[in-house]
Design a protein around this motif. Structure first.
Motif, PDB file in Angstrom:
ATOM      1  N   GLN A 142      44.704  31.383  43.112  1.00  0.00           N
ATOM      2  CA  GLN A 142      43.771  31.963  44.092  1.00  0.00           C
ATOM      3  C   GLN A 142      44.051  33.412  44.488  1.00  0.00           C
ATOM      4  OE1 GLN A 142      41.177  29.884  44.693  1.00  0.00           O
ATOM      5  NE2 GLN A 142      42.297  28.543  43.306  1.00  0.00           N
ATOM      6  N   TRP A 143      44.117  34.300  43.501  1.00  0.00           N
ATOM      7  CA  TRP A 143      44.446  35.694  43.794  1.00  0.00           C
ATOM      8  C   TRP A 143      43.555  36.655  43.029  1.00  0.00           C
ATOM      9  CZ3 TRP A 143      48.002  36.851  47.504  1.00  0.00           C
ATOM     10  CH2 TRP A 143      48.863  35.824  47.904  1.00  0.00           C
ATOM     11  N   MET A 144      43.258  37.746  43.686  1.00  0.00           N
ATOM     12  CA  MET A 144      42.619  38.891  43.042  1.00  0.00           C
ATOM     13  C   MET A 144      43.550  40.079  43.226  1.00  0.00           C
ATOM     14  SD  MET A 144      38.793  40.360  43.693  1.00  0.00           S
ATOM     15  CE  MET A 144      38.023  41.516  42.562  1.00  0.00           C
ATOM     16  N   TRP A 145      43.884  40.738  42.121  1.00  0.00           N
ATOM     17  CA  TRP A 145      44.817  41.857  42.121  1.00  0.00           C
ATOM     18  C   TRP A 145      44.033  43.146  41.903  1.00  0.00           C
ATOM     19  CZ3 TRP A 145      49.344  39.844  43.503  1.00  0.00           C
ATOM     20  CH2 TRP A 145      49.552  38.486  43.226  1.00  0.00           C
ATOM     21  N   LEU A 146      44.331  44.170  42.692  1.00  0.00           N
ATOM     22  CA  LEU A 146      43.573  45.404  42.628  1.00  0.00           C
ATOM     23  C   LEU A 146      44.491  46.609  42.441  1.00  0.00           C
ATOM     24  CD1 LEU A 146      42.292  43.669  45.428  1.00  0.00           C
ATOM     25  CD2 LEU A 146      40.375  44.985  44.516  1.00  0.00           C
ATOM     26  N   ASN A 154      39.531  57.844  43.062  1.00  0.00           N
ATOM     27  CA  ASN A 154      38.104  58.116  42.917  1.00  0.00           C
ATOM     28  C   ASN A 154      37.377  58.115  44.262  1.00  0.00           C
ATOM     29  OD1 ASN A 154      37.641  58.274  39.909  1.00  0.00           O
ATOM     30  ND2 ASN A 154      38.716  56.310  40.034  1.00  0.00           N
ATOM     31  N   GLY A 155      38.165  58.302  45.332  1.00  0.00           N
ATOM     32  CA  GLY A 155      37.576  58.445  46.657  1.00  0.00           C
ATOM     33  C   GLY A 155      36.994  57.176  47.235  1.00  0.00           C
ATOM     34  N   LEU A 156      37.496  56.039  46.802  1.00  0.00           N
ATOM     35  CA  LEU A 156      36.976  54.748  47.257  1.00  0.00           C
ATOM     36  C   LEU A 156      38.041  53.992  48.038  1.00  0.00           C
ATOM     37  CD1 LEU A 156      35.301  53.648  43.902  1.00  0.00           C
ATOM     38  CD2 LEU A 156      34.122  54.579  45.906  1.00  0.00           C
ATOM     39  N   GLU A 157      37.610  53.215  49.008  1.00  0.00           N
ATOM     40  CA  GLU A 157      38.530  52.341  49.727  1.00  0.00           C
ATOM     41  C   GLU A 157      38.799  51.096  48.893  1.00  0.00           C
ATOM     42  OE1 GLU A 157      37.318  51.381  53.654  1.00  0.00           O
ATOM     43  OE2 GLU A 157      37.162  53.477  54.314  1.00  0.00           O
ATOM     44  N   VAL A 158      40.028  50.616  48.955  1.00  0.00           N
ATOM     45  CA  VAL A 158      40.374  49.393  48.233  1.00  0.00           C
ATOM     46  C   VAL A 158      39.639  48.224  48.878  1.00  0.00           C
ATOM     47  CG1 VAL A 158      42.234  47.845  47.530  1.00  0.00           C
ATOM     48  CG2 VAL A 158      42.645  50.327  47.643  1.00  0.00           C
ATOM     49  N   PRO A 159      38.884  47.452  48.101  1.00  0.00           N
ATOM     50  CA  PRO A 159      38.116  46.337  48.675  1.00  0.00           C
ATOM     51  C   PRO A 159      39.007  45.317  49.373  1.00  0.00           C
ATOM     52  CG  PRO A 159      37.381  46.821  46.448  1.00  0.00           C
ATOM     53  CD  PRO A 159      38.638  47.607  46.659  1.00  0.00           C
ATOM     54  N   GLN A 160      38.431  44.691  50.381  1.00  0.00           N
ATOM     55  CA  GLN A 160      39.149  43.656  51.133  1.00  0.00           C
ATOM     56  C   GLN A 160      38.578  42.266  50.885  1.00  0.00           C
ATOM     57  OE1 GLN A 160      42.016  44.396  53.001  1.00  0.00           O
ATOM     58  NE2 GLN A 160      41.651  46.294  51.835  1.00  0.00           N
ATOM     59  N   ASN A 161      37.494  42.180  50.107  1.00  0.00           N
ATOM     60  CA  ASN A 161      36.909  40.882  49.783  1.00  0.00           C
ATOM     61  C   ASN A 161      35.985  41.035  48.569  1.00  0.00           C
ATOM     62  OD1 ASN A 161      34.301  41.781  50.826  1.00  0.00           O
ATOM     63  ND2 ASN A 161      35.201  41.467  52.860  1.00  0.00           N
ATOM     64  N   TRP A 162      35.466  39.920  48.095  1.00  0.00           N
ATOM     65  CA  TRP A 162      34.626  39.924  46.898  1.00  0.00           C
ATOM     66  C   TRP A 162      33.352  40.750  47.101  1.00  0.00           C
ATOM     67  CZ3 TRP A 162      34.863  39.054  41.906  1.00  0.00           C
ATOM     68  CH2 TRP A 162      33.688  38.867  41.180  1.00  0.00           C
ATOM     69  N   THR A 163      32.767  40.660  48.280  1.00  0.00           N
ATOM     70  CA  THR A 163      31.542  41.417  48.555  1.00  0.00           C
ATOM     71  C   THR A 163      31.797  42.911  48.427  1.00  0.00           C
ATOM     72  OG1 THR A 163      30.710  39.685  50.030  1.00  0.00           O
ATOM     73  CG2 THR A 163      29.740  41.876  50.259  1.00  0.00           C
ATOM     74  N   GLU A 164      32.865  43.393  49.046  1.00  0.00           N
ATOM     75  CA  GLU A 164      33.187  44.818  48.958  1.00  0.00           C
ATOM     76  C   GLU A 164      33.505  45.218  47.512  1.00  0.00           C
ATOM     77  OE1 GLU A 164      36.241  45.860  51.705  1.00  0.00           O
ATOM     78  OE2 GLU A 164      35.108  45.221  53.477  1.00  0.00           O
ATOM     79  N   PHE A 165      34.141  44.322  46.773  1.00  0.00           N
ATOM     80  CA  PHE A 165      34.451  44.605  45.378  1.00  0.00           C
ATOM     81  C   PHE A 165      33.173  44.819  44.573  1.00  0.00           C
ATOM     82  CE2 PHE A 165      34.733  42.712  41.103  1.00  0.00           C
ATOM     83  CZ  PHE A 165      35.544  43.656  40.497  1.00  0.00           C
ATOM     84  N   THR A 166      32.217  43.913  44.710  1.00  0.00           N
ATOM     85  CA  THR A 166      30.985  44.057  43.937  1.00  0.00           C
ATOM     86  C   THR A 166      30.188  45.288  44.380  1.00  0.00           C
ATOM     87  OG1 THR A 166      29.825  42.537  45.456  1.00  0.00           O
ATOM     88  CG2 THR A 166      30.819  41.597  43.467  1.00  0.00           C
ATOM     89  N   LEU A 287      40.022  35.644  47.019  1.00  0.00           N
ATOM     90  CA  LEU A 287      39.089  36.774  46.885  1.00  0.00           C
ATOM     91  C   LEU A 287      38.801  37.438  48.223  1.00  0.00           C
ATOM     92  CD1 LEU A 287      36.447  35.387  44.329  1.00  0.00           C
ATOM     93  CD2 LEU A 287      38.688  36.402  43.893  1.00  0.00           C
ATOM     94  N   GLY A 288      39.679  37.234  49.191  1.00  0.00           N
ATOM     95  CA  GLY A 288      39.451  37.789  50.521  1.00  0.00           C
ATOM     96  C   GLY A 288      38.387  37.035  51.299  1.00  0.00           C
ATOM     97  N   GLU A 289      37.877  35.945  50.728  1.00  0.00           N
ATOM     98  CA  GLU A 289      36.809  35.169  51.364  1.00  0.00           C
ATOM     99  C   GLU A 289      37.349  33.897  52.010  1.00  0.00           C
ATOM    100  OE1 GLU A 289      33.742  36.248  51.521  1.00  0.00           O
ATOM    101  OE2 GLU A 289      33.759  37.867  50.049  1.00  0.00           O
ATOM    102  N   VAL A 290      38.241  33.205  51.307  1.00  0.00           N
ATOM    103  CA  VAL A 290      38.824  31.955  51.789  1.00  0.00           C
ATOM    104  C   VAL A 290      40.327  32.038  51.565  1.00  0.00           C
ATOM    105  CG1 VAL A 290      38.941  29.455  51.529  1.00  0.00           C
ATOM    106  CG2 VAL A 290      36.742  30.625  51.256  1.00  0.00           C
TER     107      VAL A 290
END
Length: 410
Positions: A142-146, A154-166, A287-290
């Motif tokens: 149950q992990w997502m590695w970034l 590239n001037g982007l914030e590191v996502p904190q969940n699946w929604t932000e990732f997409t 995925l930062g969701e559950v």
């Protein structure tokens, strides 16, 4: 591979000469950089703390490649002294055939029932009240590695969940970074699907499907969301063409990819690359969701030999693998959590601490290997890799075929 009574009856169990009292051939599929560093801790413990010798029998290609080879060796009368399987139902037929050593006396003498946490890991080794394997770690899918650099450079914030990732995926693509790294093996794709199912359909629906074999839930709206997200993930992986999981992890390490959905064994690769959790890479359980762990992992089984000296050495090794010092040494390098609830990992990184906190809070689920037969898992693997590699297959078609697999599951 399925074992028939007729085949087993025709096979020699093992000969006394198949193993040596001091030479223990150990078969496993730990061959990546991080895995090799971890398994070396087991080998070192056997070589330095017993009179026996660890003879390494690593098989590259992962469990799907290694398990048939191991089973063939055992039923063919040329077994190793020990072999790695995952916790769960993979060894049921070997146990039923009487081919695996009963470790109940070791478990009772060492007090495994009091130290193995969660207790489901020992339960997964137990059939009809008898213990047949030595659990050595807790691994969770149950992990997502970034890659922090892929986003921050590239001037982007590191996502904190699946929604932000997409939502950030298109910006990564414009910068020449592939959003999601996925290896080309079926077990990786099905494993990723399982993570997405828990995160996006929810724990209740995931348990209904995997534990209760409820095909109507698998056909439902929540699982439809999962299949659509899986189809979207397929598109987001275009640009990274690798086979092995650690090659996909390396794409994250080098910043070629933004993220990877993979079990916590990926941490071993980050460690070998001398990367720091929270600085060089980030981790999102569920995925930062559950925020949840599935408590799968690895265990060692020991084939029956009929030789008292070999059996004594096998049981000595089983006890050693669960000793506090060996548990700490192995799991610290593997990226996994120890199965003992009474050991202190002292200083751990940010991601390992997240896992320990979830374990302490009881935010856990059983792994799919504990709930589904190898046959059902193989069918799901085949479906998910077909879907992943067939853009013309719709999410709706894949979902219905998946529901049929669950409907027929034992």
């Amino acid at each position: 591979m399925r074992l028939t009574t007729k085949l087993l009856a025709a096979s020699a169990i093992v000969s006394a000469s198949a193993a040596n009292a001091v030479e223990l051939e150990v078969m496993h599929w730990w061959t990546s950089g991080g895995e090799a560093a971890a398994v070396n801790e087991f080998a070192k413990a056997v070589n330095e703390r017993t009179d026996h010798t660890w003879v390494d029998g690593a098989i590259a290609g992962g469990g799907d490649t290694a398990r048939p080879v191991m089973v063939s060796r055992i039923i063919g009368g040329d077994p190793p002294a020990a072999f790695q399987f995952n916790h769960g139902r993979q060894a049921e037929e070997l146990i039923e055939a009487g081919l695996l050593l009963d470790l109940t006396d070791v478990a009772e003498e060492q007090g495994w029932a009091d130290i193995v946490n969660p207790s489901t890991l020992l339960d997964a080794c137990t059939i009809d009240g008898r213990v047949y394997c030595a659990p050595v770690n807790i691994h969770s899918w149950q992990w997502m590695w970034l890659s922090n650099a892929a986003y921050e450079d590239n001037g982007l914030e590191v996502p904190q969940n699946w929604t932000e990732f997409t939502e950030s995926a298109s910006a990564l693509e414009e910068a020449g970074v592939t959003p999601l790294a996925v290896g080309g093996q079926a077990w990786q794709q099905n494993g990723m699907f399982g993570v997405m199912a828990i995160a996006l359909a929810g724990q209740e629906d995931w348990l209904a499907v995997n534990r209760d074999k409820n095909a109507e839930v698998a056909r439902g709206e929540n699982y439809a969301r999962v299949f659509q997200a899986f189809a979207d993930a397929r598109d987001l992986s275009d640009g990274i063409d690798v086979q092995d999981w650690n090659q996909a992890t390396n794409a994250v390490i080098t910043g070629q990819a933004g993220a990877q959905i993979m079990g916590d064994w990926a941490q071993g690769e980050f460690a070998v690359a001398e990367m720091t959790a929270g600085e060089d890479y980030s981790c999102l359980p569920g995925l930062g969701e559950v925020a949840v762990l599935d408590t799968g992992g690895d265990a060692f089984y020991f084939p029956v030999t009929g030789d008292p000296e070999i059996e004594a050495a096998q049981k000595e090794m089983a006890a050693l693998l669960l000793s506090p010092e060996v548990q700490v040494a192995f799991n610290s390098k593997k990226g996994s959590l120890p199965i003992r609830g009474d050991v202190d990992l002292e200083t751990v990184n940010e991601c390992t601490q997240k896992g320990l906190d979830l374990l302490a809070a009881g935010n856990t689920l059983p792994s799919g290997n504990e709930l589904l037969t190898p046959d059902t898992i193989t069918q799901a693997n085949d479906l998910m890799t077909e879907f992943w590699n067939t853009p013309s297959m719709t999410a709706e078609d894949a979902q219905e075929r998946y529901a049929q697999i669950i409907e027929d599951a034992e």
